[in-house]
Design a protein around this motif. Structure first.
Motif, PDB file in Angstrom:
ATOM      1  N   ARG A  77     -48.251 -81.275 -26.617  1.00  0.00           N
ATOM      2  CA  ARG A  77     -49.686 -80.773 -27.091  1.00  0.00           C
ATOM      3  C   ARG A  77     -50.680 -81.793 -27.062  1.00  0.00           C
ATOM      4  O   ARG A  77     -51.813 -81.406 -27.015  1.00  0.00           O
ATOM      5  N   GLY A  81     -52.354 -78.516 -25.754  1.00  0.00           N
ATOM      6  CA  GLY A  81     -52.879 -78.143 -27.039  1.00  0.00           C
ATOM      7  C   GLY A  81     -54.087 -78.244 -27.424  1.00  0.00           C
ATOM      8  O   GLY A  81     -55.124 -77.989 -26.716  1.00  0.00           O
ATOM      9  N   ALA A  94     -43.335 -80.068 -30.912  1.00  0.00           N
ATOM     10  CA  ALA A  94     -43.117 -78.557 -30.182  1.00  0.00           C
ATOM     11  C   ALA A  94     -41.472 -78.080 -30.305  1.00  0.00           C
ATOM     12  O   ALA A  94     -40.887 -78.056 -29.395  1.00  0.00           O
TER      13      ALA A  94
END
Length: 480
Positions: A77, A81, A94
């Motif tokens: 992320r 992200g 995740a």
């Protein structure tokens, strides 16, 4: 008209998911992972001196495992992200099904598939760095270096170039499958880390023949064939652009290998297997940023360039310039990844075809992606020049990022553990570092006892007149 039963959406197959794309993406991710395990494990294990075969292979195995933990823990992320700053995403896990089963930010498959696919790219990058550090880096230092570099360098490059919110992505940089994110960054980081770790002992540098060239070939073969997934998966779909990317990859690689081979024959008079492997690698690296956005004839030209320019810098220039000889780079990542990754990125900016860029990016403002050659041909020279400038800006950013971050990480690790192996470890190798040997040495007394036991043959009680055929000369015995 009803859909076939296998295409009817259900809870496990939502309407937004394309089963073919999902299957293809998982396959390409596995092919890239196989480049690492066992590809680079075998390549490094065969390339190193015999006493460092285990250590070299183990560096790759460890890096693959630790990056997976980092990737699902926080770094996926950070790379893809929510925006933290223009070049970095917010860290986040995740591992939750609510996140993993949602549609990915690109493509018609779930986040779980995207996490695994992008993990394979994240994992191979520090393994490539390891190629510059074989035969002398403290394994404990490597254990600290990999997660730190992955977190504070790789994620920045990936977010900046590949995430739609990244600043270089918004500028319109073209990096189809990682010429900058993976190869330029690993080459620069590896060479920088090699400077801080220091060189191998002089006798090891002078006598650095691979311990098993056939193992190297096996690893190289896995690397080459695995590149089908490396570049073929970049469009996030089983599309016509994916097909073109795969064909261009293999055409460029074959051209580069043959070019390197011809140069070796012309200058040194011998066809070198190790040289052919290097030519293969430079071809794979050079086409990576361009694979699906250039014509096949351009891939051939790129293969000639990637098989000749790095050959010259590695085989000729390396021996003429003292500063290139000062830093110990066993796998020549400066030439095969840093230089070739930069070449590939620049050639991408020159040869990129607008139509192919449209097929790859699938965005409304696709017309901003235009190679300089096509800009000149279509009276859009300003657009082509702009693309070249963006490519050079991206290249400069990755180079500076990795010099600075790699240096800071090495200096930090050095405060905790030595970067280089101790003198005895450098002298003996795997047996002292890991307590294991890659190969049984039958000249060792204990191993001979284990091999032959207490047979009459081993104790030399045969009568040479009665059993002449069963007596071995001492030189033959050594070869058993």
């Amino acid at each position: 008209m009803e859909l076939p039963s296998n295409l009817v959406p259900d809870e496990a197959n939502p309407e937004w998911m394309n089963k073919g794309d999902n299957a293809w993406q998982l396959t390409t991710a596995t092919l890239v992972a196989l480049q690492c395990i066992p590809g680079l494990v075998i390549l490094y294990g065969g390339m190193a001196k015999k006493k460092f075969a285990i250590n070299s292979a183990f560096m790759a195995l460890y890096a693959f495992a630790i990056v997976m933990i980092c990737w699902v823990g926080w770094s996926f992320r950070m790379s893809f992200g929510d925006r933290l700053v223009g070049f970095w995403g917010k860290p986040g896990v995740a591992v939750d099904e609510k996140f993993l089963l949602k549609q990915a930010f690109l493509g018609y498959f779930p986040n779980a598939t995207m996490v695994f696919f992008q993990f394979s790219f994240a994992a191979i990058t520090p393994i490539l760095i390891g190629g510059a550090l074989l035969g002398r880096m403290n394994f404990r230092a490597w254990m600290l270096f990999v997660p730190l570099w992955h977190t504070f360098s790789y994620t920045i490059g990936a977010y900046s170039i590949w995430c739609p919110d990244g600043w270089l992505a918004k500028l319109g940089i073209i990096d189809f499958a990682g010429g900058f994110v993976i190869h330029l960054s690993s080459g620069v980081a590896g060479y920088t880390a090699a400077y801080w770790v220091g060189p191998r002992p002089e006798k090891d540098r002078e006598n650095s023949e691979p311990n098993n060239i056939l193992m190297m070939l096996a690893g190289a073969g896995l690397l080459w064939m695995g590149w089908t997934g490396f570049n073929g998966g970049a469009p996030y779909a089983a599309s016509i652009d994916s097909s073109l990317a795969i064909l261009n990859t293999h055409v460029c690689t074959a051209t580069s290998l043959i070019t390197w081979l011809i140069l070796d024959l012309s200058v040194f008079g011998k066809p070198s297997v190790v040289g052919a492997i290097q030519g293969m690698v430079t071809g794979l690296v050079c086409i990576t940023p361009a694979a699906g956005v250039v014509q096949c004839w351009a891939a051939i030209i790129m293969g000639v360039i990637s098989g000749s320019v790095p050959w010259y810098t590695m085989m000729i220039l390396q021996n003429k310039l003292n500063f290139l000889r000062t830093i110990d780079d066993p796998f020549s990542v400066l030439h095969t990844h840093a230089l070739t990754g930069a070449l590939g990125g620049i050639l991408t900016g020159f040869f990129a075809v607008p139509k192919l860029c449209r097929l790859f990016f699938l965005v409304d403002d696709w017309d901003k992606y235009i190679g300089l050659a096509y800009g000149l041909q279509n009276f859009r020279s300003s657009g082509g020049v702009r693309q070249m400038v963006v490519q050079l800006v991206g290249m400069s950013f990755i180079v500076c990022l990795n010099i600075v971050m790699t240096s800071l990480i090495c200096l930090f690790v050095k405060m905790l553990v030595p970067l280089q192996l101790e003198e005895e470890e450098l002298e003996v190798g795997d047996k002292v570092i890991h307590g294991e040997d890659a190969y049984d040495d039958l000249r060792d007394g204990d191993n001979k006892e284990r091999r032959f036991g207490n047979t009459r043959w081993h104790n030399s009680v045969y009568d040479p007149d009665e059993y002449p055929s069963k007596m071995l000369k001492s030189s033959e015995m050594q070869m058993v």
